[in-house]
Design an enzyme around this catalytic site. Structure first.
Site, mmCIF file in Angstrom:
data_model
loop_
_atom_site.group_PDB
_atom_site.id
_atom_site.type_symbol
_atom_site.label_atom_id
_atom_site.label_comp_id
_atom_site.label_asym_id
_atom_site.label_seq_id
_atom_site.Cartn_x
_atom_site.Cartn_y
_atom_site.Cartn_z
ATOM 1 N N ASP A 91 -20.946 5.963 17.756
ATOM 2 C CA ASP A 91 -20.540 5.105 18.876
ATOM 3 C C ASP A 91 -21.630 4.106 19.243
ATOM 4 O O ASP A 91 -22.808 4.354 19.009
ATOM 5 C CB ASP A 91 -20.197 6.009 20.084
ATOM 6 N N HIS A 151 -20.078 -3.433 14.037
ATOM 7 C CA HIS A 151 -19.420 -2.553 13.055
ATOM 8 C C HIS A 151 -20.028 -2.776 11.669
ATOM 9 O O HIS A 151 -20.249 -1.841 10.909
ATOM 10 C CB HIS A 151 -17.920 -2.824 13.016
ATOM 11 N N LEU A 156 -22.641 17.100 -1.327
ATOM 12 C CA LEU A 156 -22.203 16.896 0.057
ATOM 13 C C LEU A 156 -20.726 16.491 0.150
ATOM 14 O O LEU A 156 -20.261 15.618 -0.578
ATOM 15 C CB LEU A 156 -23.063 15.788 0.693
ATOM 16 N N ARG A 201 -23.592 12.630 19.043
ATOM 17 C CA ARG A 201 -22.931 11.419 19.535
ATOM 18 C C ARG A 201 -23.999 10.386 19.856
ATOM 19 O O ARG A 201 -24.942 10.674 20.584
ATOM 20 C CB ARG A 201 -22.073 11.679 20.773
HETATM 21 C C1 IPE Z 1 -14.945 7.415 19.724
HETATM 22 O O1 IPE Z 1 -15.525 6.264 20.240
HETATM 23 C C2 IPE Z 1 -14.242 7.096 18.441
HETATM 24 C C3 IPE Z 1 -15.097 6.730 17.326
HETATM 25 C C4 IPE Z 1 -16.411 6.741 17.310
HETATM 26 C C5 IPE Z 1 -14.411 6.349 16.139
HETATM 27 P P1 IPE Z 1 -14.778 5.361 21.338
HETATM 28 O O2 IPE Z 1 -15.707 4.260 21.671
HETATM 29 O O3 IPE Z 1 -13.436 4.994 20.858
HETATM 30 O O4 IPE Z 1 -14.614 6.391 22.550
HETATM 31 P P2 IPE Z 1 -14.478 6.144 24.092
HETATM 32 O O5 IPE Z 1 -13.369 5.156 24.298
HETATM 33 O O6 IPE Z 1 -15.791 5.595 24.572
HETATM 34 O O7 IPE Z 1 -14.200 7.493 24.660
HETATM 35 C C1 IPE Z 2 -17.922 2.838 17.612
HETATM 36 O O1 IPE Z 2 -18.436 1.752 18.308
HETATM 37 C C2 IPE Z 2 -17.041 2.400 16.469
HETATM 38 C C3 IPE Z 2 -15.609 2.615 16.680
HETATM 39 C C4 IPE Z 2 -15.061 3.235 17.685
HETATM 40 C C5 IPE Z 2 -14.729 2.110 15.647
HETATM 41 P P1 IPE Z 2 -17.641 1.061 19.482
HETATM 42 O O2 IPE Z 2 -16.843 -0.054 18.917
HETATM 43 O O3 IPE Z 2 -16.881 2.050 20.273
HETATM 44 O O4 IPE Z 2 -18.839 0.477 20.345
HETATM 45 P P2 IPE Z 2 -18.968 0.452 21.936
HETATM 46 O O5 IPE Z 2 -18.763 1.860 22.406
HETATM 47 O O6 IPE Z 2 -17.924 -0.472 22.442
HETATM 48 O O7 IPE Z 2 -20.357 -0.020 22.199
HETATM 49 MG MG MG Z 3 -17.327 3.214 21.875
#
Ligand code: IPE
Ligand code: IPE
Ligand code: MG
Length: 276
Positions: free
Chosen positions: A35, A52, A146, A204
């Protein structure tokens, strides 16, 4: 560990961290909620998708490090069933990046003996990404190192619902639906991670203190490690720090640690407790 040290230069931070790791107490299964890509990009005045893109380099590094550490399984949360709520342009880019990642990383996976798998409702992914995924899964199926699970269109609740429906379907086909009973073992064998040990360590990134519908069943006794570091900044040293933190934990699984158990027998015997 030897395979990791082969790529570490003595005196570097990674090397110093790796030296502290007890190779006999590594987690068998590490799960990661990757995240913070969007915030990483925002901090640099870049579009979210740039985050990303940068996150792919972290995936490669973490996958390779886990393989070199001889960890059994690595499950990466890449796209949740809730992520469809995001703008179409972001979703499209995410799946384009997935295809790019799979094409580019196939060589590394073969070199590192990595077996790729996908968990989640894969049938609902865009066709191009799905095809590339199936291709790499098939090509790496014979690898014995792995196991990397990419969680795509995944949610823990959907995983459980699909598992239960699978059991019902199977029982129906065998004409034993009326007497179907579910146990922890049968459910364990029907969820997406069947055959793998439960995650010992759940990481996380980006500081959020929530599970966001990841592996609900499987993380019952996982040790949780949350770091403020955004996913695109999470590299080898960060994984090693998480593993060191994990090795400091006292995993009691509801019982007592060995030392505490020994001390408790004595002290409990001395303490008078009223019979009623
Ligand atoms: C969780 O992250 C999903 C992934 C890392 C793929 P999100 O960014 O979607 O989660 P929330 O919305 O903060 O809970
Ligand atoms: C995690 O990063 C990747 C996915 C959920 C695909 P985010 O896109 O959720 O990044 P933030 O949480 O908005 O910073
Ligand atoms: Mg996120």
């Amino acid at each position: 560990m030897q395979e990791l040290f082969r790529v570490l230069d003595p005196g570097t931070e990674d090397w110093a961290l790796a030296r502290q790791i007890d190779a006999s107490r590594l987690p068998a299964h590490v799960a990661i909620i990757m995240d913070g890509n969007g915030r990483w990009a925002k901090r640099r005045f870049l579009p979210r998708v740039a985050g990303h893109k940068a996150g792919i380099d972290s995936v490669r590094t973490i996958m390779e490090t886990a393989a070199r550490l001889r960890i059994e399984a690595l499950t990466l949360y890449a796209f949740s069933t809730e992520n469809w709520k995001r703008p179409k342009s972001e979703i499209d880019t995410l799946f384009r990046l997935l295809r790019f990642f799979l094409r580019q990383e196939l060589a590394t996976m073969m070199e590192q003996n990595i077996q790729l798998n996908a968990i989640g409702r894969i049938e609902d992914l865009p066709e191009g990404a799905r095809e590339e995924l199936h291709r790499v899964i098939a090509l790496t199926a014979g690898n014995t190192g792995l196991k990397v699970n990419l969680a795509l269109n995944y949610s823990g609740r959907a995983d459980l619902v699909d598992a239960v429906n699978r059991l019902i379907e199977e029982a129906r086909a065998q004409g034993r639906l009326g007497s179907l009973e579910v146990s922890e073992a049968t459910l364990d064998g029907a969820v997406s991670t069947a055959g793998l040990p439960d995650p010992d360590l759940l990481i996380r990134t980006s500081g959020e203190m929530r599970i966001s519908n990841f592996l609900l069943w499987q993380i019952a006794y996982a040790e949780i490690y949350v770091t403020e570091t955004y996913w695109p900044d999470f590299r080898r040293a960060d994984l090693l720090r998480a593993l060191l933190d994990y090795q400091k934990r006292d995993r009691r699984f509801g019982g007592l640690s060995a030392l505490e158990r020994a001390q408790t027998e004595e002290s409990n015997a001395e303490e008078a407790v009223p019979a009623r």
